[in-house]
Design an enzyme around this catalytic site. Sequence first.
Site, PDB file in Angstrom:
ATOM      1  N   SER A 143      -6.791  12.759   2.024  1.00 14.71           N
ATOM      2  CA  SER A 143      -5.469  13.207   2.441  1.00 14.71           C
ATOM      3  C   SER A 143      -5.116  14.439   1.640  1.00 14.71           C
ATOM      4  CB  SER A 143      -4.425  12.101   2.177  1.00 14.71           C
ATOM      5  OG  SER A 143      -3.106  12.606   2.230  1.00 14.71           O
ATOM      6  N   TYR A 156       0.149   6.184  -3.844  1.00 14.89           N
ATOM      7  CA  TYR A 156      -0.679   6.814  -2.806  1.00 14.89           C
ATOM      8  C   TYR A 156      -1.401   8.030  -3.366  1.00 14.89           C
ATOM      9  CZ  TYR A 156      -2.023   8.457   1.841  1.00 14.89           C
ATOM     10  OH  TYR A 156      -2.746   8.857   2.942  1.00 14.89           O
TER      11      TYR A 156
END
Length: 242
Positions: A143, A156
């Site tokens: 990501s 995250y």
Amino acid sequence: MEQTTGKVILVTGGAQGLGKAISHTLAELSGATLLIADIQQEKAEAVAAGIRQEGKKAVSVKLNLCNEKSIDDAVILVREQFGRLDVLVNNAGVDVTKPITEMSVAEWDSVINVNLRGPFLMAKAFLPMMAEQGSGHIINIISTAALRGWTEASAYHASKWGLRGFTQALFTEARRSGIKVSAVIAGGMKTPFLLDRFPDLDQSKLQDPANVARTIRFLLSQPPETVIPEVMVLPLQETSWP
């Protein structure tokens, strides 16, 4: 170009979103068999059934990335039913959107366990099989969160920065056995992962997950002597990058 006929491909988090798009896209490879692995087995079976309705081969696999026995069972299933695994796509991911001071240790652990520990366990479990074959390809979905930071996403970010580092280390080890390793850094996508939590997002600034899936198919098309270790796929108007 690399021989893509008859590959056995396992996609974690394959029940929805990017995982579903990857599964449908890679099922288009000649003779491919898709293993749709997810903790949500009913949804995974629905994806597999949809692929079979298109005349392709797919099965669902119940997989809990936080449970080592579940992963061991998946290895046994693959070995007994297919005898090999050619491609492992570590796609499953979760997030807890909270300030650090409000996040519980259990919530932090849940994100790290799925996003970082899970790909480690999957690679550790399937590397011996791929090494026996002398070939294989592990693709880790990362990501833009592995390249910068934003508020209320500490777990995250930690998991994705860690996954990028793990992928680079895995690349150096796995290639000694003829196994390729690639990282796909994906920008924002029109998937439940984002839209269920942030329904007011401007979808014109997000990309279709099928675009990322096609990039993965491109990675698999490289000649045997060539590997793409990392690629970034962004929406043109990505608001979180740069």
